[in-house]
Design an enzyme around this catalytic site. Structure first.
Site, PDB file in Angstrom:
ATOM      1  N   SER A 233      65.413  37.699  27.915  1.00  0.00           N
ATOM      2  CA  SER A 233      64.759  37.879  26.618  1.00  0.00           C
ATOM      3  C   SER A 233      65.578  38.802  25.739  1.00  0.00           C
ATOM      4  O   SER A 233      66.281  39.694  26.233  1.00  0.00           O
ATOM      5  CB  SER A 233      63.388  38.508  26.871  1.00  0.00           C
ATOM      6  OG  SER A 233      62.850  38.993  25.666  1.00  0.00           O
TER       7      SER A 233
ATOM      8  N   LYS B 199      63.025  42.198  33.149  1.00  0.00           N
ATOM      9  CA  LYS B 199      64.075  41.270  32.700  1.00  0.00           C
ATOM     10  C   LYS B 199      65.465  41.863  32.975  1.00  0.00           C
ATOM     11  O   LYS B 199      66.358  41.178  33.470  1.00  0.00           O
ATOM     12  CB  LYS B 199      63.931  40.964  31.205  1.00  0.00           C
ATOM     13  CG  LYS B 199      62.692  40.146  30.859  1.00  0.00           C
ATOM     14  CD  LYS B 199      62.747  38.757  31.443  1.00  0.00           C
ATOM     15  CE  LYS B 199      61.493  37.954  31.199  1.00  0.00           C
ATOM     16  NZ  LYS B 199      61.351  36.788  32.089  1.00  0.00           N
TER      17      LYS B 199
ATOM     18  N   TYR C 213      57.794  45.349  31.145  1.00  0.00           N
ATOM     19  CA  TYR C 213      58.182  43.935  31.027  1.00  0.00           C
ATOM     20  C   TYR C 213      59.692  43.833  30.831  1.00  0.00           C
ATOM     21  O   TYR C 213      60.388  43.097  31.532  1.00  0.00           O
ATOM     22  CB  TYR C 213      57.442  43.281  29.849  1.00  0.00           C
ATOM     23  CG  TYR C 213      58.027  41.936  29.465  1.00  0.00           C
ATOM     24  CD1 TYR C 213      57.898  40.834  30.305  1.00  0.00           C
ATOM     25  CD2 TYR C 213      58.725  41.763  28.260  1.00  0.00           C
ATOM     26  CE1 TYR C 213      58.459  39.601  29.957  1.00  0.00           C
ATOM     27  CE2 TYR C 213      59.274  40.536  27.911  1.00  0.00           C
ATOM     28  CZ  TYR C 213      59.141  39.465  28.759  1.00  0.00           C
ATOM     29  OH  TYR C 213      59.699  38.254  28.425  1.00  0.00           O
TER      30      TYR C 213
HETATM   31  P1  NAD Z   1      53.991  31.335  29.831  1.00  0.00           P
HETATM   32  O1  NAD Z   1      53.081  32.401  30.320  1.00  0.00           O
HETATM   33  O2  NAD Z   1      53.444  30.292  28.943  1.00  0.00           O
HETATM   34  O3  NAD Z   1      54.710  30.617  31.075  1.00  0.00           O
HETATM   35  C1  NAD Z   1      54.973  31.273  32.288  1.00  0.00           C
HETATM   36  C2  NAD Z   1      54.413  30.402  33.389  1.00  0.00           C
HETATM   37  O4  NAD Z   1      54.681  31.017  34.645  1.00  0.00           O
HETATM   38  C3  NAD Z   1      52.907  30.210  33.294  1.00  0.00           C
HETATM   39  O5  NAD Z   1      52.629  28.839  33.353  1.00  0.00           O
HETATM   40  C4  NAD Z   1      52.355  30.968  34.494  1.00  0.00           C
HETATM   41  O6  NAD Z   1      51.172  30.349  35.003  1.00  0.00           O
HETATM   42  C5  NAD Z   1      53.524  30.906  35.450  1.00  0.00           C
HETATM   43  N1  NAD Z   1      53.604  32.008  36.434  1.00  0.00           N
HETATM   44  C6  NAD Z   1      53.586  33.340  36.185  1.00  0.00           C
HETATM   45  N2  NAD Z   1      53.714  34.022  37.334  1.00  0.00           N
HETATM   46  C7  NAD Z   1      53.825  33.090  38.321  1.00  0.00           C
HETATM   47  C8  NAD Z   1      53.986  33.175  39.731  1.00  0.00           C
HETATM   48  N3  NAD Z   1      54.032  34.350  40.369  1.00  0.00           N
HETATM   49  N4  NAD Z   1      54.070  32.033  40.440  1.00  0.00           N
HETATM   50  C9  NAD Z   1      54.016  30.820  39.813  1.00  0.00           C
HETATM   51  N5  NAD Z   1      53.855  30.682  38.488  1.00  0.00           N
HETATM   52  C10 NAD Z   1      53.764  31.813  37.751  1.00  0.00           C
HETATM   53  O7  NAD Z   1      55.241  32.061  29.146  1.00  0.00           O
HETATM   54  P2  NAD Z   1      56.417  31.434  28.287  1.00  0.00           P
HETATM   55  O8  NAD Z   1      56.288  31.938  26.908  1.00  0.00           O
HETATM   56  O9  NAD Z   1      56.543  30.001  28.556  1.00  0.00           O
HETATM   57  O10 NAD Z   1      57.641  32.223  28.951  1.00  0.00           O
HETATM   58  C11 NAD Z   1      58.424  31.682  30.000  1.00  0.00           C
HETATM   59  C12 NAD Z   1      59.456  32.698  30.412  1.00  0.00           C
HETATM   60  O11 NAD Z   1      60.250  33.038  29.273  1.00  0.00           O
HETATM   61  C13 NAD Z   1      58.870  34.008  30.914  1.00  0.00           C
HETATM   62  O12 NAD Z   1      59.674  34.471  31.985  1.00  0.00           O
HETATM   63  C14 NAD Z   1      58.995  34.934  29.725  1.00  0.00           C
HETATM   64  O13 NAD Z   1      59.097  36.280  30.118  1.00  0.00           O
HETATM   65  C15 NAD Z   1      60.277  34.453  29.094  1.00  0.00           C
HETATM   66  N6  NAD Z   1      60.348  34.738  27.655  1.00  0.00           N
HETATM   67  C16 NAD Z   1      59.347  34.358  26.820  1.00  0.00           C
HETATM   68  C17 NAD Z   1      59.425  34.665  25.460  1.00  0.00           C
HETATM   69  C18 NAD Z   1      58.310  34.279  24.510  1.00  0.00           C
HETATM   70  O14 NAD Z   1      58.240  34.840  23.422  1.00  0.00           O
HETATM   71  N7  NAD Z   1      57.436  33.330  24.848  1.00  0.00           N
HETATM   72  C19 NAD Z   1      60.542  35.358  24.956  1.00  0.00           C
HETATM   73  C20 NAD Z   1      61.553  35.714  25.844  1.00  0.00           C
HETATM   74  C21 NAD Z   1      61.453  35.415  27.202  1.00  0.00           C
END
Ligand code: NAD
Ligand code: UDP
Length: 357
Positions: A130, A158, A154
């Site tokens: 991120s 990362k 958080y």
């Molecule tokens: P999201 O919460 O929609 O998706 C994450 C998924 O992981 C969810 O479906 C959740 O049920 C699943 N999950 C979490 N812990 C788990 C575990 N222990 N076992 C199995 N499944 C698990 O989030 P997103 O926005 O799709 O983000 C995806 C990734 O991208 C994350 O790692 C997040 O930190 C990273 N990210 C997101 C953003 C943003 O703004 N959305 C920005 C930078 C990085």
């Protein structure tokens, strides 16, 4: 060459579901592993439908990443060419309240995954990092070489996972790892049948704007209007979710490069947009007025964050195509069709992935 098989952890979530669709349409076979703590099983049904004839190339396991025995079973039954690792908790505020939950879920989950991958000889990984790892950038645009810092638990998960990846590559150059630093994903697939459906109170700007637009909240609180920016509000690099998803397909293809090693790419647009500019774009495409309440700065928020996109353009041959009005239009389309997110029962979506309404 046979069909490539990709394991996608967290594939039912916001970024995961859009990426899985692009992978299926790109001809990959996809296995999703998700505990569905922050996702809906309906998202997977809709992805399967949107993928049309490719929908049969998707299989889904409801599994927690920390369940080593379940992971072992999945890796024993399928030989994966690569893993895209999205699964993780992502709410900054919650991570401050519940640091152990975040360290356990994100770090233990990732370490378990990496151990099982290594044990099964699968050493190709794309990881969701991120822009949060740039902390409060002293200089913008942020390049992949900019100094790193984390402002909350958080962000520390990362950074720690990035370091773990660099360490395992140093110890065993057989690994090929791409760390993708996402900027601010916004919007939805143009069909409006998949989108962002956060459980609980959202933290991010656009999910809050969307809730105001449908009357679930009376107003948007603007965190700070005294920044040194075009209108005093914070500036971020918003990127269309479909562009972000396509960036993952480009990264997967890059893993075939024999000299890739462990490498970082920013996925952003290279353009900064203020909170008020984003609200204005949303109002324009939706025709909805978003009432605003001005408030103080949110602790830990940076003033201006946007990406240098040169490295990804040059080495991944990928560039974001969409602008903020496209993002807002696709978001509004998703919201109109799903004002309360995914329904609680199955819904039959159209089978056409082009889906522009
Ligand atoms: P999201 O919460 O929609 O998706 C994450 C998924 O992981 C969810 O479906 C959740 O049920 C699943 N999950 C979490 N812990 C788990 C575990 N222990 N076992 C199995 N499944 C698990 O989030 P997103 O926005 O799709 O983000 C995806 C990734 O991208 C994350 O790692 C997040 O930190 C990273 N990210 C997101 C953003 C943003 O703004 N959305 C920005 C930078 C990085
Ligand atoms: N923001 C805001 N009100 C909100 C949520 C966010 O004014 O209710 C601002 C925030 O201060 C930042 C921008 O919107 O300037 C993007 O915030 P978000 O949490 O979406 O992303 P991040 O700050 O993690 O990049």
């Amino acid at each position: 060459m046979g069909q490539k098989v990709v394991l996608v952890t967290g594939g039912a979530g916001y970024i995961g579901s859009h990426t899985v669709l692009q992978l299926l349409l790109g001809g990959f076979k996809v296995v999703v592993m998700d505990n569905f703590n922050n996702a809906s099983e309906i998202a997977m049904l809709r992805v399967r439908e949107l993928a049309g004839e490719f929908g049969n190339n998707l299989s889904v396991h409801k599994v927690d990443l920390r369940d080593r025995a379940a992971l072992e079973g999945i890796f024993a039954s399928t030989r994966f060419d690569a893993v895209i690792h999205f699964a993780g908790l992502k709410a900054v505020g919650e991570s401050v309240q519940k640091p152990l939950l975040y360290y356990n879920n994100n770090l233990v989950g990732t370490i378990t995954l990496l151990e099982v991958m290594a044990a099964h000889g699968c050493k190709k990984l794309v990881f969701s990092s991120s822009a949060t790892v740039y902390g409060w950038p002293k200089q913008v645009p942020c390049t992949e070489e900019s100094p790193l810092s984390a402002l909350n638990p958080y962000g520390r998960t990362k950074l720690a996972i990035e370091e773990i990846c660099r360490d395992i590559y140093r110890a065993d150059p057989g690994w090929k790892i791409i760390l993708l630093r996402y900027f601010n994903p916004v919007g939805a697939h143009p069909s409006g049948y998949i989108g962002e459906d956060p459980h609980g109170i959202p933290n991010n700007l656009m999910p809050l704007v969307q809730q105001v637009a449908v009357g679930r909240r009376p107003a948007l609180t603007v965190f700070g209007n005294d920044y040194n920016t075009v209108d005093g509000t914070g500036v971020r690099d918003y990127i269309h979710i479909v562009d972000l998803a396509d960036g993952h397909v480009a990264a997967l293809r890059k893993l075939d490069d024999p000299n890739i090693g462990c490498v970082v790419y920013n996925l952003g647009t290279g353009k900064g947009t203020s909170v008020l500019e984003m609200v204005k774009a949303f109002e324009k495409v939706s025709g909805k007025k978003i009432p605003l309440v001005m408030a103080g700065r949110r602790p830990g928020d940076a003033e201006i964050v946007y990406a240098s996109t040169e490295k990804a353009e040059r080495e991944l041959n990928w560039k974001a195509k969409y602008g903020i009005e496209d993002m807002c239009r696709s978001l509004w389309n998703w919201v109109c069709k799903n004002p309360y997110g995914y329904p609680s029962e199955e819904y039959i979506p159209p089978s056409n992935a082009n889906g522009e309404i």
